[in-house]
Design an enzyme around this catalytic site. Structure first.
Site, short mmCIF file in Angstrom:
data_model
loop_
_atom_site.label_atom_id
_atom_site.label_comp_id
_atom_site.label_asym_id
_atom_site.label_seq_id
_atom_site.Cartn_x
_atom_site.Cartn_y
_atom_site.Cartn_z
N LYS A 178 0.86 -1.18 0.00
CA LYS A 178 0.00 0.00 0.00
C LYS A 178 0.89 1.23 0.00
CE LYS A 178 -3.92 2.01 2.58
NZ LYS A 178 -4.85 1.83 3.71
N SER B 241 -10.19 -0.47 6.86
CA SER B 241 -9.58 -0.41 5.53
C SER B 241 -8.84 -1.67 5.06
CB SER B 241 -8.62 0.77 5.45
OG SER B 241 -9.37 1.94 5.27
N SER C 23 -9.83 1.93 2.67
CA SER C 23 -8.94 2.68 1.82
C SER C 23 -7.90 1.84 1.10
CB SER C 23 -8.22 3.73 2.66
OG SER C 23 -7.37 3.10 3.61
N1 GLN Z 1 -13.41 4.40 5.98
C1 GLN Z 1 -12.82 4.82 7.20
C2 GLN Z 1 -12.34 6.25 7.04
O1 GLN Z 1 -12.57 6.80 6.05
C3 GLN Z 1 -11.69 3.91 7.56
C4 GLN Z 1 -10.47 4.12 6.77
C5 GLN Z 1 -9.30 3.30 7.22
O2 GLN Z 1 -9.46 2.28 7.88
N2 GLN Z 1 -8.11 3.77 6.87
O3 GLN Z 1 -11.75 6.81 7.89
#
Ligand code: GLN
Length: 488
Positions: free
Chosen positions: A78, A177, A153
């Site tokens: 990532k 995410s 994400s």
């Molecule tokens: N969807 C959540 C956010 O937007 C979690 C994102 C994540 O786990 N990085 O913060």
């Protein structure tokens, strides 16, 4: 070798047996990426020369008999993990020209293991999002249906693994995410207990919630990769020092007597019928494996999303203040004075979702609101921790859907932040409590799209969670199914 149906463990065995070289493997994956990724957008960066140089070093190591289990295996990362000499963007224009001068601890560990960096994967900007639509580098598409989101994400990592463009990929999970995109892309993903994977060199979003982990087709593969990723690192003040553990050690343990806790709140409306059906079928499979169901309650589940959207933006507003256009990152080309330079650089470098989070975070931390929002949210966070503590006196593992629905359409929720935030309702509380969580493929729902089953364990129960997942994967083949484009 057909990369669409060869597991990481099989690749490792083929390398050790010299049936394939690391260079051949790297070339084959790079070729797949070149051929298939233009329609997906899963990768931000590949660098053939660097990857192949690492492959040659791995081949030499294999020849000398000093190889470890991951030596010669290409892994995608990532783009939140700093890797020396690699463009590291975090999905943002702010870092669109940032070449990292150092390695994250995670990257160092893979280097020591002799694994290759296959490329850097696309992600929501600064890991803020659930659909991979906030990336400066464009959307990622779901390999099962190119009109749908892959989740976020870590959408690039999940899509890459689902299309078998990489045998495994690193990811991070602040509120879901890893588990949410794994679920929507039909693969397995684990978020370890907070503190097991070092955050050093992992670009910070919300430090008390961020945790690195991995996505791969199967639980077995997750265990192999986790063995390399987990480790104490003094440069991360929340890194946990404990004896090394083999996450594959318990895989085959029988499940007889396993008590599965089913939180009432995860099954009372709010889950689409197709997802519910798939989860029910999975639970029946577990009963055949000797497990029993226990109804439990996590009464503060509904508060997890509002609490998260106070705490995560608060931490983000502090973490992201380092992007000021001075030391690194985007700098506006025209400005009148220092304050104007900060303002313009941030206005130009950050996208709308990141700005929304910084504004919210700054607001809840400001004088007069701190007690009402931030402190209050911290208190409710404690209640959520206690809910889980109580639950684990009644069961060994908690199960439920990873997401309320299968993958939604591109653009469907991007204009409605609240709807987007609610897609993490089942994953967020796990981060607030710092617990380990896993998502595994458990069938298909509407439109032939994958459904994810979430497994939540007590602190440091990763090996047990992987065992529970693996036994299911021995009697089902959902994790081995690939989207049509992957076998092309
Ligand atoms: N969807 C959540 C956010 O937007 C979690 C994102 C994540 O786990 N990085 O913060």
């Amino acid at each position: 070798m057909n990369l669409a149906n060869t597991s990481l463990r099989q690749l490792a065995q083929a390398l050790q047996a010299r049936q394939v070289s690391s260079r051949e493997l790297a070339q084959a994956y790079l070729e797949r990426i070149a051929r298939l990724d233009s329609g997906l957008g899963a990768f931000i960066t590949t660098d053939h020369e660097r990857t192949l140089a690492q492959a040659d070093a791995a081949d030499a190591r294999i020849a000398s008999g000093t190889a470890g289990p991951l030596t010669g295996i290409p892994i995608a990362h990532k783009d939140i993990f700093c890797a020396q000499g690699w463009l590291t963007t975090c999905g943002s224009k702010m870092l669109s020209s940032f070449v990292s001068p150092y390695d994250a601890h995670v990257i160092e560990q893979f280097e020591v293991a002799g694994a290759l960096i296959l490329g850097k994967t696309n992600m929501d900007e600064f890991a803020m999002g659930s659909s991979n639509e906030t990336s400066f580098y464009g959307q990622v598409k779901n390999p099962w249906d190119l009109t749908r989101v892959p989740g976020g994400s870590s959408g690039g990592s999940a899509a890459a693994v689902a299309a078998r463009l990489a045998p495994a990929a690193t990811a991070t999970d602040t509120g879901g995410s890893i588990r949410q995109p794994a679920a929507l892309c039909g693969i397995s993903g684990i978020k370890p207990t907070y503190g097991l994977v070092s955050r050093y060199g992992m670009i910070a979003y919300a430090s008390s919630l961020d945790q690195g982990g991995v996505v791969a087709p199967s639980a077995d593969d997750l265990g192999l990769v986790l063995n390399t990723m987990v480790g104490f690192d003094a440069r991360d003040s929340t890194s946990i020092e404990r004896p090394r553990e083999d996450y594959t050690a318990l895989l085959d343990q029988p499940l007889k007597g396993l008590r599965i806790g089913l939180p009432r709140e995860f099954f009372s409306g709010g889950v689409s019928a197709d997802v519910e059906r798939a989860i029910e079928a999975a639970l029946q499979e577990y009963e055949r494996l000797g497990a029993t169901r226990v109804e439990i309650s996590l009464p503060n589940t509904a508060l997890s999303v509002p609490v998260y959207y106070v705490l995560a933006p608060a931490e983000a507003s502090s973490n992201l203040s380092r992007f000021d256009g001075v030391r690194y990152g985007w700098r506006a080309s025209r400005y009148t004075d220092l304050a104007d330079m900060y303002e313009r650089s941030r206005a130009e470098g950050f996208g709308p979702e990141v700005k929304r989070r910084i504004l919210t975070g700054t607001y809840v931390l400001s004088r007069g609101y701190y007690d009402a929002y931030y402190l209050q949210a911290q208190r409710v966070r404690r209640l959520i921790v206690n809910d889980f503590k109580h639950a684990f006196t009644q069961c060994d593992v908690i199960m439920g859907p990873s997401t309320p629905t299968v993958a939604f359409g591109l653009g469907e929720k991007s204009s409605d932040p609240i709807q987007m935030y609610l897609s993490d309702i089942f994953t967020i509380s796990v981060n607030l409590a710092g617990l380990p969580g896993l998502s595994i493929p458990a069938g298909f729902g509407e439109g032939g799209l994958p459904v994810g089953l979430q497994l939540i364990g007590d602190y440091f129960s990763e090996a047990r969670l992987l065992n529970v997942a693996h036994r299911y994967q021995q009697v089902t083949d959902w994790h081995a199914r690939v989207p049509a484009l992957a076998s092309a």
